[in-house]
Write an enzyme that holds these catalytic residues in place. Structure first.
Site, PDB file in Angstrom:
ATOM      1  CG  ASN A 140     -24.923 -24.511 -18.938  1.00 33.12           C
ATOM      2  OD1 ASN A 140     -23.909 -24.319 -18.686  1.00 33.12           O
ATOM      3  ND2 ASN A 140     -26.063 -24.795 -18.139  1.00 33.12           N
ATOM      4  CG  ASP A 141     -29.122 -23.320 -18.237  1.00 36.83           C
ATOM      5  OD1 ASP A 141     -28.781 -24.236 -18.859  1.00 36.83           O
ATOM      6  OD2 ASP A 141     -29.464 -23.227 -17.000  1.00 36.83           O
ATOM      7  CD  GLN A 157     -25.344 -21.241 -15.207  1.00 38.01           C
ATOM      8  OE1 GLN A 157     -25.036 -22.083 -14.753  1.00 38.01           O
ATOM      9  NE2 GLN A 157     -25.371 -19.965 -14.817  1.00 38.01           N
TER      10      GLN A 157
HETATM   11  C1  FRU Z   1     -30.195 -26.032 -16.474  1.00 38.67           C
HETATM   12  C2  FRU Z   1     -29.146 -26.314 -15.292  1.00 38.67           C
HETATM   13  C3  FRU Z   1     -29.802 -25.446 -14.204  1.00 38.67           C
HETATM   14  C4  FRU Z   1     -28.397 -24.900 -13.427  1.00 38.67           C
HETATM   15  C5  FRU Z   1     -27.638 -24.632 -14.468  1.00 38.67           C
HETATM   16  C6  FRU Z   1     -26.184 -25.188 -14.210  1.00 38.67           C
HETATM   17  O1  FRU Z   1     -29.463 -26.550 -17.487  1.00 38.67           O
HETATM   18  O2  FRU Z   1     -28.818 -27.492 -14.853  1.00 38.67           O
HETATM   19  O3  FRU Z   1     -30.688 -25.850 -13.258  1.00 38.67           O
HETATM   20  O4  FRU Z   1     -28.673 -23.674 -12.723  1.00 38.67           O
HETATM   21  O5  FRU Z   1     -27.945 -25.605 -15.568  1.00 38.67           O
HETATM   22  O6  FRU Z   1     -25.181 -24.620 -15.079  1.00 38.67           O
END
Ligand code: FRU
Length: 629
Positions: A140-141, A157
């Site tokens: 993710n992010d 992530q």
């Molecule tokens: C955003 C989020 C962040 C967190 C991360 C966890 O997509 O929820 O707030 O740090 O993903 O993977």
């Protein structure tokens, strides 16, 4: 096979068999725990994963207090794919597995294998050609992005143990041109303080933290149910390849015990000659300052009740932007990612423009009106690279938390959108941010196919216009629709799967319709359509009518739109990027950006240009480029 190759092949087989012959693997059970001991291990144990299985806990047991359990969906009934579990360099290793029934498939003979060479072969039909993805696992992010010594560092992530969210690490890739990404070993791993959630990195030019001039310092959130969400620090003195976690972690806890306190973004603020950190604190953003990146002091808060409500803020960023073409006119912009609260449900990126006095951020427009950085459904957790001078380059994660975990890929799940250059423009006395695709992406242009300029009344089909491009292309066009009418284009395949992109001048909207784009079923869920919801005084959402029906809605098969008043003139420049499973639309150089995933079961190979009601519209400068690395 030639004799030479068959000889080499035989040698390789003998080498593997010899290695395996020296290795022994033995599985025993002690109560609920399965213990796997391996003598003379190879580098990786290959773990079979079943995505629908419950999580088992897996530990490489080195008898150290830092040993960290990972949550892994080990196969119980069937194997969807394998992931590598690194075994370290010891001659004998012990792995403990908790929460796996003794009859699980993983524990049957021959299911666990050892290898020295983990080389994922791409088995995903939908893996993008020119967008960044990890070679396997969940992403993710994009976070912690920083530019240093000619390299763009992209951390993200990452779950290396499956294609579903979990075990957050910081994955790492580098690029010299924002187009070609080289995957590097995981930079920061989940540890006993918790998951390594999103954060940011800076180049510590003046050695304020004491790890040497130009060390890369990362600030991230450690998250666990035991310790909550706290901010931690790690430093790298080898150009971002490896990080050492600061022994004094955490460096910041919430002063009020807040549960959602995460995603620190750090920046140097020259007027005060110190570091600033903004952290999302549930429904507000908190500002902190520091001189050494370790001791942080609370300064102010921003954003409660602003923009789209109700919402939770995540991944904030704070950048100074100049008006395009007028470098002396500058404003501060707070990017806030909200989930839920997006205009089409789920996740999205909104922003506020204003002035910063060194303590407080003041929004210059009505702060209750949300401005969106992108009008698609798959644009989230957008933050910018640090240390890029006057340029501000943002990178979105291309998904939406509503369905991110169940999109139809397997070996990897998650891709980043194209990098976008941010700048300001003034429209009707309000400042807006334009997000135009970074010019470097033009490096990917290969063959070009031109469609004739035309005045179209009705439709023109260009069969096979993108047939050679295998779902990886860019289409540029200048469209002048008839007053109050619709003009657009359709990308489609032989199965009738299609994505429509059109300008509706009557409604004043730029629209992307992916309702029939390909696979969409995974978006179904029982729920209430967002139009049936209202927000009550406490900011909670509830159905408008007491006798509401819970019906099945599809969060994916839908249309997204942007207000055309953000653009200028009657001719619109469209720049569209298609890459296997995504469509990104940029109108008038980023005044409107719209990012959506699509899952066509065959690439779109045909283009139809059309207008409503046989009204004339002009289509000019239509170029279709094959994009490849
Ligand atoms: C955003 C989020 C962040 C967190 C991360 C966890 O997509 O929820 O707030 O740090 O993903 O993977």
């Amino acid at each position: 096979m030639t004799t030479r190759y068959s000889f080499l092949f035989t040698l390789m087989v003998i080498a593997c068999l010899t290695a395996l012959a020296q290795t022994t693997m033995c599985t025993t059970r002690q109560g609920d725990t399965t213990i796997i001991t391996i003598e003379q291990p190879l580098r990786y144990l290959l773990l079979p994963i079943e995505e629908a299985a419950g999580e088992a806990r897996v530990l490489l047991d080195t008898q150290q207090k830092d040993d960290t359990w990972m949550d892994i969906r080990l196969a119980r009934k069937k194997t969807d794919y394998y992931v590598p579990f690194a075994l370290g360099k010891e001659r004998s290793v012990t792995i403990r597995v908790l929460g796996l029934p003794h009859d699980a498939l993983t524990l049957k003979d021959g299911q666990l294998a050892l290898t020295d060479h983990w080389n994922p072969i791409n088995t995903d039909y939908y893996r993008p050609v020119y967008h960044h993805t990890p070679s396997y696992g969940w992403m993710n992010d994009a976070n912690g992005m920083v530019y240093k010594d000619g390299e763009y560092h992209l951390y993200y992530q990452y779950n290396p143990y499956g294609s579903i969210w979990g075990n957050m690490h910081w994955g790492h890739a580098v690029s010299k041109d924002l187009c070609h990404w080289e995957e590097l070993p995981t930079a920061i791993c989940r540890d006993t303080l918790g998951h390594i959630f999103s954060g940011s990195s800076v180049v510590d030019k003046n050695n304020t933290a004491g790890y040497g001039p130009n060390a890369i310092i990362a600030l991230y959130t450690s998250a666990s149910s035991r310790n909550g969400q706290v901010q931690c620090m790690a430093y790298s003195t080898d150009n971002g390849r490896t990080f050492t976690k600061y022994e004094g972690n955490p460096v910041l806890r919430p002063f009020d015990g807040l549960r959602d306190f995460r995603d620190p973004k750090v920046f140097w603020y020259e007027p005060k000659a110190c570091w600033f950190m903004i952290v999302s604190a549930d429904k507000e953003i908190r500002f902190y300052t520091s001189t050494n990146l370790k001791n942080w002091k609370y300064l102010s808060s921003f954003g409660k009740g602003y923009g789209a409500q109700p919402c939770q803020y995540e991944c904030p960023d704070f950048v100074e932007l100049a008006v395009k073409g007028q470098p002396d006119i500058k404003k501060y912009v707070m990017l806030m990612n909200v989930n839920p609260g997006g205009p089409f449900g789920g996740s999205a990126t909104e922003y506020f423009v204003g002035d910063f006095d060194g303590t407080n951020f003041h929004v210059t427009d009505d702060p209750h009106v949300a401005k969106w950085l992108d009008y698609g459904k798959d644009h989230y957790a957008t933050v910018c690279f640090s240390n890029t001078g006057e340029r501000v380059i943002a990178l979105p994660w291309m998904s939406n938390w509503q369905y991110a975990n169940i999109t139809p890929t397997r070996q990897h799940r998650g891709a980043n959108g194209l990098p976008r250059e941010l700048s300001l423009y003034l429209k009707d006395r309000h400042y807006y941010v334009s997000a135009d695709v970074a010019p470097e992406i033009r490096l990917l242009r290969k063959e070009c196919h031109t469609l004739p300029d035309a005045v179209i009344a009705g439709e023109s089909r260009y069969t096979d216009a993108t047939a050679d491009y295998q779902g990886s292309f860019e289409l540029e066009a200048d469209i002048t629709p008839h007053k109050n009418k619709v003009a657009g284009l359709e990308l489609y395949n032989d199965l009738g799967e299609r994505c429509l992109i059109y300008l509706d001048l009557k409604a004043g909207q730029a629209v992307m319709d992916r309702t029939e784009s390909g696979i969409t079923e995974f978006g179904h869920r029982a729920g209430i359509h967002p139009a049936e919801l209202i927000t009550d005084k406490d900011g909670k959402q509830r159905p408008k009518h007491l006798d509401y029906d819970i019906k099945y809605i599809n969060e994916f098969a839908m249309t997204t739109w942007a207000p055309l008043r953000l653009c200028e003139g009657k001719t619109f420049h469209l720049d569209i990027f298609v890459d296997k499973c995504s469509v990104e639309l940029f109108i008038d150089h980023g005044r409107i950006a719209m990012t959506n995933l699509i899952f066509p079961t065959q690439p779109y190979r045909h283009v139809r240009l059309y207008t409503s009601d046989h009204d004339e519209a002009q289509f000019k400068n239509i170029r279709i480029y094959h994009l490849s690395l």
